[in-house]
Design a protein around this motif. Structure first.
Motif, PDB file in Angstrom:
ATOM      1  N   LEU A   1      31.669  46.935  42.899  1.00 53.29           N
ATOM      2  CA  LEU A   1      32.192  45.622  42.764  1.00 53.29           C
ATOM      3  C   LEU A   1      33.489  45.497  43.515  1.00 53.29           C
ATOM      4  CD1 LEU A   1      31.012  44.231  39.363  1.00 53.29           C
ATOM      5  CD2 LEU A   1      30.156  43.524  41.508  1.00 53.29           C
ATOM      6  N   ALA A   2      34.427  46.435  43.234  1.00 55.26           N
ATOM      7  CA  ALA A   2      35.618  46.419  43.970  1.00 55.26           C
ATOM      8  C   ALA A   2      35.294  46.497  45.623  1.00 55.26           C
ATOM      9  CB  ALA A   2      36.545  47.655  43.756  1.00 55.26           C
ATOM     10  N   GLY A   3      34.451  47.319  45.899  1.00 53.11           N
ATOM     11  CA  GLY A   3      34.220  47.350  47.211  1.00 53.11           C
ATOM     12  C   GLY A   3      33.623  46.327  47.833  1.00 53.11           C
TER      13      GLY A   3
ATOM     14  N   PRO B   1      47.382  44.349  48.587  1.00 48.09           N
ATOM     15  CA  PRO B   1      47.316  45.401  47.765  1.00 48.09           C
ATOM     16  C   PRO B   1      46.143  46.082  47.085  1.00 48.09           C
ATOM     17  CG  PRO B   1      47.231  43.406  46.554  1.00 48.09           C
ATOM     18  CD  PRO B   1      47.324  43.171  48.011  1.00 48.09           C
ATOM     19  N   VAL B   2      45.183  46.148  48.377  1.00 46.28           N
ATOM     20  CA  VAL B   2      43.742  46.584  48.074  1.00 46.28           C
ATOM     21  C   VAL B   2      43.858  48.186  47.380  1.00 46.28           C
ATOM     22  CG1 VAL B   2      41.710  47.280  49.295  1.00 46.28           C
ATOM     23  CG2 VAL B   2      42.506  45.037  49.478  1.00 46.28           C
ATOM     24  N   GLY B   3      43.136  48.362  46.430  1.00 52.66           N
ATOM     25  CA  GLY B   3      42.844  49.573  45.871  1.00 52.66           C
ATOM     26  C   GLY B   3      44.193  50.149  45.159  1.00 52.66           C
TER      27      GLY B   3
ATOM     28  N   ASN C   1      43.594  40.083  33.844  1.00 49.05           N
ATOM     29  CA  ASN C   1      43.161  41.247  34.190  1.00 49.05           C
ATOM     30  C   ASN C   1      44.380  42.312  34.724  1.00 49.05           C
ATOM     31  OD1 ASN C   1      41.089  43.449  34.784  1.00 49.05           O
ATOM     32  ND2 ASN C   1      41.123  42.815  36.873  1.00 49.05           N
ATOM     33  N   GLN C   2      45.254  41.867  35.382  1.00 50.40           N
ATOM     34  CA  GLN C   2      46.401  42.663  36.071  1.00 50.40           C
ATOM     35  C   GLN C   2      47.650  42.334  35.316  1.00 50.40           C
ATOM     36  OE1 GLN C   2      44.831  43.570  40.582  1.00 50.40           O
ATOM     37  NE2 GLN C   2      46.775  42.745  40.146  1.00 50.40           N
ATOM     38  N   SER C   3      47.717  41.785  33.957  1.00 48.62           N
ATOM     39  CA  SER C   3      48.888  41.510  33.224  1.00 48.62           C
ATOM     40  C   SER C   3      49.623  42.927  33.064  1.00 48.62           C
ATOM     41  CB  SER C   3      48.545  40.666  32.058  1.00 48.62           C
ATOM     42  OG  SER C   3      48.145  41.885  30.914  1.00 48.62           O
ATOM     43  N   ALA C   4      49.061  44.130  33.008  1.00 58.68           N
ATOM     44  CA  ALA C   4      50.046  45.174  32.641  1.00 58.68           C
ATOM     45  C   ALA C   4      49.356  46.188  33.687  1.00 58.68           C
ATOM     46  CB  ALA C   4      49.761  45.534  31.062  1.00 58.68           C
ATOM     47  N   MET C   5      49.187  46.032  34.726  1.00 61.55           N
ATOM     48  CA  MET C   5      48.602  46.991  35.709  1.00 61.55           C
ATOM     49  C   MET C   5      49.787  48.030  35.593  1.00 61.55           C
ATOM     50  SD  MET C   5      46.697  46.947  38.460  1.00 61.55           S
ATOM     51  CE  MET C   5      46.336  47.477  40.059  1.00 61.55           C
ATOM     52  N   ASN C   6      49.153  49.301  35.801  1.00 57.34           N
ATOM     53  CA  ASN C   6      49.936  50.734  35.713  1.00 57.34           C
ATOM     54  C   ASN C   6      49.264  51.681  36.430  1.00 57.34           C
ATOM     55  OD1 ASN C   6      49.112  52.426  33.464  1.00 57.34           O
ATOM     56  ND2 ASN C   6      49.188  50.276  32.252  1.00 57.34           N
TER      57      ASN C   6
ATOM     58  N   THR D   1      36.732  39.162  49.820  1.00 56.60           N
ATOM     59  CA  THR D   1      38.170  38.481  49.606  1.00 56.60           C
ATOM     60  C   THR D   1      39.159  38.710  50.355  1.00 56.60           C
ATOM     61  OG1 THR D   1      38.647  39.580  47.567  1.00 56.60           O
ATOM     62  CG2 THR D   1      37.364  37.836  47.226  1.00 56.60           C
ATOM     63  N   TRP D   2      39.595  40.165  50.293  1.00 57.58           N
ATOM     64  CA  TRP D   2      40.842  40.546  51.129  1.00 57.58           C
ATOM     65  C   TRP D   2      40.365  40.385  52.513  1.00 57.58           C
ATOM     66  CZ3 TRP D   2      45.215  39.851  49.143  1.00 57.58           C
ATOM     67  CH2 TRP D   2      45.525  40.084  47.739  1.00 57.58           C
ATOM     68  N   PHE D   3      39.130  41.196  52.918  1.00 61.39           N
ATOM     69  CA  PHE D   3      39.042  41.522  54.545  1.00 61.39           C
ATOM     70  C   PHE D   3      38.346  40.413  55.174  1.00 61.39           C
ATOM     71  CE2 PHE D   3      38.932  45.921  52.598  1.00 61.39           C
ATOM     72  CZ  PHE D   3      40.452  46.196  52.659  1.00 61.39           C
TER      73      PHE D   3
ATOM     74  N   LEU E   1      49.466  38.776  39.155  1.00 59.66           N
ATOM     75  CA  LEU E   1      48.281  38.647  38.593  1.00 59.66           C
ATOM     76  C   LEU E   1      47.192  38.395  39.667  1.00 59.66           C
ATOM     77  CD1 LEU E   1      49.200  36.129  35.499  1.00 59.66           C
ATOM     78  CD2 LEU E   1      48.566  38.747  35.473  1.00 59.66           C
ATOM     79  N   GLU E   2      47.477  38.022  41.027  1.00 56.75           N
ATOM     80  CA  GLU E   2      46.645  37.576  42.211  1.00 56.75           C
ATOM     81  C   GLU E   2      45.993  36.438  41.433  1.00 56.75           C
ATOM     82  OE1 GLU E   2      44.524  40.791  42.986  1.00 56.75           O
ATOM     83  OE2 GLU E   2      46.278  42.229  43.841  1.00 56.75           O
ATOM     84  N   GLY E   3      46.804  35.260  41.180  1.00 60.69           N
ATOM     85  CA  GLY E   3      45.941  34.143  40.713  1.00 60.69           C
ATOM     86  C   GLY E   3      45.535  33.141  41.748  1.00 60.69           C
TER      87      GLY E   3
ATOM     88  N   THR F   1      39.236  47.206  39.558  1.00 62.77           N
ATOM     89  CA  THR F   1      38.241  46.383  40.355  1.00 62.77           C
ATOM     90  C   THR F   1      38.745  45.135  40.960  1.00 62.77           C
ATOM     91  OG1 THR F   1      35.672  45.679  40.423  1.00 62.77           O
ATOM     92  CG2 THR F   1      37.170  45.097  38.660  1.00 62.77           C
ATOM     93  N   ASN F   2      37.970  44.387  41.949  1.00 63.75           N
ATOM     94  CA  ASN F   2      38.513  43.352  42.653  1.00 63.75           C
ATOM     95  C   ASN F   2      38.703  42.344  41.337  1.00 63.75           C
ATOM     96  OD1 ASN F   2      37.547  40.602  44.055  1.00 63.75           O
ATOM     97  ND2 ASN F   2      38.530  41.992  45.543  1.00 63.75           N
ATOM     98  N   ASN F   3      39.543  41.599  41.644  1.00 64.40           N
ATOM     99  CA  ASN F   3      39.901  40.424  40.687  1.00 64.40           C
ATOM    100  C   ASN F   3      38.821  39.084  40.532  1.00 64.40           C
ATOM    101  OD1 ASN F   3      42.398  41.324  39.221  1.00 64.40           O
ATOM    102  ND2 ASN F   3      43.055  41.430  41.270  1.00 64.40           N
ATOM    103  N   TYR F   4      38.069  38.999  41.613  1.00 69.76           N
ATOM    104  CA  TYR F   4      37.289  38.076  41.570  1.00 69.76           C
ATOM    105  C   TYR F   4      35.727  38.389  41.355  1.00 69.76           C
ATOM    106  CZ  TYR F   4      40.526  35.066  43.959  1.00 69.76           C
ATOM    107  OH  TYR F   4      41.582  34.455  44.331  1.00 69.76           O
TER     108      TYR F   4
HETATM  109  O1  LIG Z   1      40.482  47.510  45.632  1.00 70.51           O
HETATM  110  C1  LIG Z   1      40.316  46.893  44.376  1.00 70.51           C
HETATM  111  C2  LIG Z   1      41.685  46.153  43.588  1.00 70.51           C
HETATM  112  O2  LIG Z   1      42.563  47.007  43.651  1.00 70.51           O
HETATM  113  C3  LIG Z   1      43.773  46.374  42.830  1.00 70.51           C
HETATM  114  O3  LIG Z   1      43.375  46.277  41.614  1.00 70.51           O
HETATM  115  C4  LIG Z   1      43.862  45.187  43.567  1.00 70.51           C
HETATM  116  O4  LIG Z   1      44.999  45.386  44.706  1.00 70.51           O
HETATM  117  C5  LIG Z   1      42.804  44.360  43.726  1.00 70.51           C
HETATM  118  O5  LIG Z   1      43.408  43.019  44.437  1.00 70.51           O
HETATM  119  C6  LIG Z   1      41.723  45.051  44.378  1.00 70.51           C
HETATM  120  O6  LIG Z   1      40.762  44.123  44.944  1.00 70.51           O
END
Ligand SMILES: OC[C@H]1O[C@H](O)[C@@H](O)[C@@H](O)[C@@H]1O
Ligand SMILES: OC[C@H]1O[C@H](O)[C@@H](O)[C@@H](O)[C@@H]1O
Ligand SMILES: OC[C@H]1O[C@H](O)[C@@H](O)[C@@H](O)[C@@H]1O
Lengths: 272, 268, 268, 272, 268, 272
Positions: A111-113, B65-67, A29-34, A119-121, B24-26, A75-78
């Motif tokens: 879903l991100a929220g 890295p949220v958001g 999902n985040q392989s090419a984050m930009n 997961t994060w909080f 990747l947050e793996g 969105t959130n990775n899970y």
């Molecule tokens: O906030 C949504 C989303 O934002 C980023 O893409 C990352 O930091 C994810 O970990 C997070 O869940």
């Protein structure tokens, strides 16, 4: 609202294995984050094999689907595998492009929220707080448990993807409705734990002693602060930072530097 | 103690792997808890690694890295905390502070990449339009590779290359300064918690923060499980209430909608 | 020890000021916490004053003038507790009990004034009708002056005038009697709390009373802050619920009103 | 409901300073407390300068206003400035006498309730309970903090008056609505603290020891009461007093005397 | 120690009485707390009886006849625990385990009676139709008598008759076996609590279970009163909420019913 | 709904004493418990004198009433007098047979539920838990308090019967409505206490020590389990049993045997 366009060519069937693969591939999902489109490139990379199977010979359909998925998403990775699974069921059922895209866009935000809240909080502070208490004493239990929890969470992507797939469209209403409730409960848990973390892990002890008579001193820490409320300085400082972050929009990095400067200054003065 | 070339390469390899993991947050092996432990193991001082892991994990608790934001880098923070403590003999608490510049350096590099990687999007659009999945995949994975290699290089330079000047610098520090760094390490978690609270704490959650704080102050126990259990219990109670509330709200809405519809129907 | 004339006059002056403060409910220097401390300071024994202040404040915790009632007088209680402890050497806990008659005496004087001051109302009505603000002000302040002077006189007589017979009386007390007074001082707060509960405690608040009680029993800490924090957290949670409930009630009422109106409209 | 009487002469404007003065003058509220009209004399005294400014040359208006304010009133002293400020805005706006008087009469009761709940039943027990724990150990912190809190509360009269003034008529609905909710929350806090106060500050310890064998005794306190629940006697006695106050309407003074008699009697018998 | 014939008869008589008490669920002297105490008294070792009472009561805490089921018999469990501990010198904790077969034996006898006593129903129907209250009463009490006598006989046989072989058996036990029985006695309450939870524990009550558990873990006190008080407070708070909820539900139902009626009225 | 059959012969009046007697006789409720009709025989036995007084000469009426009461019934023994009292008032008022029988059948179930929740699931665990803590130390207070509580509960049958009698038909609505609320509150209390009981009274301590170096061992109990959460094994084992009981429908007797086998086995292995 269901697909009533008879012109759509018949689409391929997905097996359980395809969804499992989709769950695992959600790691891309985040392989090419930009900053332009956030996760969309990696998202599409994760979806490609599934889309290929669904569209088979229909290269135009595949191209359209890939291009559509390349729109902005974050969105959130899970939660991503849930949404991927859900969309897979729609693609397979031959829903119209616009329906599928509409849902993707409508759902990634909620879903991100909810995902971040859980997961994060919530999970991270709890797992970190508890395992750190072991690690600080040098026990390997700390990192071990931490690792196992997150390996388990990684593999949870697979059932999550299946959940999304089998829930299909029925899930949408329920996600919208319950996301507020689940986030609310997660916040309750999260805030309770953070309260505990502040008390346990932020450490500020004033060394200053005020001499009141020859050979007799009063310790600011034990005879003043500790008598008012335990850990009152850590709580106070955390709230100060919270205030600066929330109301003054100060950047965390600045606050880290500020903390260092203050700590070194007060160490030099003998206060801390 | 010095870091040998072999150790430096080993840590560098691990930086590559955990750097990609963070990208990747793996598997969350990018969190200081794991990074420190593994680095400690590689440098032959597992115990130091574990302890530093506990401390650094907390110091970075809320820095996420949220958001799509980018926090001070947990991988470099974890590696350098252990390396500095190991090579200079300072306590891990002090080392956290000294490792911070490296962490912030890496943060800015990632931020740069976030901007830079936008250049690929054009090409990816083209491949998508052609449904050329092979080329798409290769290009979409490119940033991950670039990031991984970057981690390896930076880590090697910091860990192995910069150790001599760093040791000198650290050894020249007066007592109050290293003490100051140590103290800063103890206060640092407050920043993370502040960040967490910024996104979580609405007025209605203040009581739960207070309950957790008070519970942790007065329940004498080695870990936070009791507080977590209390929090879970309260969360569950609130969940039941919220469920019930949403049922009532739904019914109310239904009634009002019916009333309106009824009204309209009558009108027509 | 004896109270000198100078000390007697000083305390008398302070009685005037804090008496007026109680009359107007201004700065709450009329509460035993402050009265005792200041009296102790004036008699040259600040520490005794502070300790007596803590004890007497609690003994009078719930004894308030809420609703226009008049409790045993906190000013005279505070002054005399310190004076008796100071002059007879008894513990403040015992002195609280011995000071009580003076406190009740003053209570009845104030009660008398509450009735007596009704005589001014007629005249004040007249001034109001003439819009004669000057005369109105002068007369409306008169009761305050009367009350203040009364406090000064009563305090001087009790503190300075009555000290010889009082000391004799107290010295003649057998051990069990002074022990009894001391014990009564420890139980006395119960009366105040009972009075507080009389106006606050509805069935639905019993659980909170129990929670506060249990928390105070098992949280070992020097002050009540932890209990207050827990109470505040619970109050806040209840506040959120009550807010939410009132929203639902409002909507329900609206719907019902609409329904009724609708019905009536149809009927007409 | 708004003023539609065009015959009313134009009234004077109030400045911020006038409202500040009104807040400070609210201290006069009980200057002539009496059983016939309770606070009305002092209340009017506090209001006079403000009324004078509003009515200016219009002596009849001033007389009418003063006379109206002389009607029975009894409200909480920290709520008084709120009501005064609110009425000031109405007077200034030229509302009719009857409207103003109606509101004063309608609001002083609820404001007494909510004000007493917060000031007498919540703030006082908390401040007293906490500062007393310092004072009992001889620490000047006790009276000092107590004093500072109440000085602050005194000066709070000024912003409270401004609040009432600026809220104006809009406030009325909100006060009526929220007074129940705020009182409820204050009661929760108050009762929790009183529970703690009972445990901390009411002291009853039975001295009696029952001899069970030669040289061997059983302490009623430590081996019986303390094993059932800590501080069970203080709780029990407080509830007994509560019962007498609530159901039998016994006067507090009588209960104080009763407590003394009991204490001395049981001291004499060696029980306490 | 041996049980004398006189003691055996005495215990047998008490078995009759407490057996009937269990059958009728009258005074709850059938619970191990009382059974053990009385048996201990009869065997001349009151203290043993009381201690065994505490332990056995808890081991049987959730094992109740709710819904017409029949648990392992508390009367025989109580009697035999004390008898075994008394005669063999083992600790009561061990004896609980050894007494269990007797308890289960009696459980099955009662289960048999539950089936067998159905034979009387036919006859009772006839008497009822004739309104023959005398005969009805006699027959309806018959099962109680049968049960009582059964208890007396079984108890006598177990307590007095079987003591020799039992002592031999118990004395022959190796250390790890009697230790195992003792440990089982300590774990046994879990079964009862499991049974209780089976009928009480819905998802929404899990938080309260956790709160009670955590409170008991960290509040150091000799009994469970603090936990019970906290539980009572929480129950009361929930009660208030539930009351409030039911009022809202009622109003909602009313409104919906009215709406429906209204609709129908319009239709007609 | 009220009796409008004028053919019913006039029925006898019941005195307060009759109801008291009914309350005491409710002890007969299980005198002939059996699987065919559960408590009905004993129930009728308890009711007979009251019915006799009501029907007097009317033997047919008495026979009908007795036969009707012989129908299947199974309710909580402390709720039984309530229902008996209620039905007594209906019999006395000359309600129709069908009305009376309908109410008996409609109410015994809810009353069993609420009664069991209060008596078996809340009062018993609390009383047992608290008194056992005294008894385990050999204090006679334990059994004494236990006994007194249940004697009091026995005699509570009398006022309960009167309550049922005086409440009459009005009570029915209220019982139906509130039974859910009261059961809910009782469950909250009950579950809290059971949580406490698990922590206090289930005892599992692992004896195993792992040797890590010469003369140095790690205790599984104190250095592992006790560090995670106190009493975590008792909680875990209780939940395992709960799971088996609830989901697998295992019988309690089997679980008791299982517990024994496990305990003896692990004792033999030196683990427990
Ligand atoms: O906030 C949504 C989303 O934002 C980023 O893409 C990352 O930091 C994810 O970990 C997070 O869940
Ligand atoms: O109860 C309202 C009011 O009554 C009296 O006037 C005074 O005792 C005030 O302190 C109190 O607030
Ligand atoms: O469950 C209802 C009821 O069932 C049986 O009749 C008995 O065990 C009673 O104790 C119980 O209350």
């Amino acid at each position: 609202m269901a697909s009533n366009s008879t012109v759509t060519p018949k689409r391929g069937k997905l097996s359980g294995k395809d969804i499992t693969k989709l769950g695992v591939r959600s790691i891309y999902n985040q392989s090419a984050m930009n900053y332009e489109r956030m996760q969309s490139d990696g998202w599409t990379l994760a979806m490609t094999p599934m889309l290929k199977k669904v569209y088979g010979e229909d290269t135009d359909g595949l191209a359209a689907a890939m291009s559509a998925n390349l729109q902005f998403i974050n969105t959130n990775n899970y939660a991503a595998p849930l949404l991927m699974g859900l969309l897979a069921s729609l693609e397979e059922n031959g829903e119209q492009r616009s329906t599928i895209d509409g849902l993707r866009i409508a759902l990634f935000g909620p879903l991100a929220g909810i995902g971040d809240a859980i997961t994060w909080f919530t999970i991270l502070p709890i797992v970190a707080g508890i395992t750190a208490s072991f690690a600080k004493q040098g026990s390997i239990l700390g990192p071990l448990v931490f690792f196992l929890v997150y390996v388990a969470l990684f593999f949870a992507r697979i059932p999550i993807a299946h959940l999304g797939y089998s829930a299909g469209t029925k899930a949408i209403e329920s996600i919208r409705e319950n996301s507020a409730i689940v986030s609310h409960a997660a916040s309750v848990l999260g805030c309770t734990v953070i309260g505990g973390l502040i008390a346990s892990y932020v450490q500020i002890k004033v060394l200053t002693k005020i001499p009141v008579a020859a050979g007799h001193t009063i310790s600011i820490q034990t005879q003043f602060f500790d008598r008012i409320f335990p850990n009152i300085l850590p709580l106070g400082y955390t709230f100060l930072l919270y205030y600066l972050l929330k109301k003054k929009n100060t950047s965390p990095v600045l606050l880290i530097l500020l903390t260092f400067v203050l700590a070194i200054l007060l160490s030099w003065m003998g206060v801390l | 103690m010095t870091v040998t070339l072999g150790e430096g390469l080993l840590v560098s390899l691990f930086a590559l792997i955990s750097g990609i993991d963070f990208w990747l947050e793996g598997f969350y092996i990018f969190r200081p808890m794991i990074v420190c432990t593994v680095t400690g193991l590689m440098l032959g001082d597992l115990r130091l690694g574990i302890i530093a892991g506990g401390l650094t994990e907390l110091a970075f608790a809320g820095l996420t890295p949220v958001g799509g934001t980018q926090p001070p880098n947990p991988v470099m923070a974890g590696i350098m905390t252990v390396v500095i403590a190991h090579t200079t003999g300072h306590s891990p608490a002090t080392a956290i502070g000294l490792a911070l510049p490296f962490s912030i350096l890496m943060q800015y590099i990632i931020l740069f990449y976030y901007s830079a990687f936008s250049v690929f999007t054009k090409k990816l659009d083209d491949y998508a339009k052609e449904a050329n999945t092979k080329k798409f995949a290769r290009l979409a994975l490119m940033p991950t590779v670039v990031v991984g290699v970057t981690y390896a290089i930076i880590a090697f330079l910091c860990v192995y290359g910069a150790q001599a000047p760093m040791r000198e610098l650290v050894n020249a520090m007066p007592g109050w300064l290293s003490h100051g760094f140590q103290i800063a390490g103890g206060i640092l978690p407050a920043v993370g918690f502040g960040v967490l609270l910024k996104s979580m704490l609405k007025m209605q959650y203040v009581p739960y923060l207070l309950i957790g704080f008070t519970a942790a102050c007065f329940i004498k126990f080695g870990n936070l499980m009791p507080v977590a259990v209390i929090g879970a219990a309260l969360a569950f109670i609130e969940y039941s209430h919220a469920r019930r509330n949403s049922v009532v709200d739904k019914k109310l809405k239904e009634i009002q909608d019916n009333a309106n519809n009824g009204g309209e129907d009558d009108g027509i």
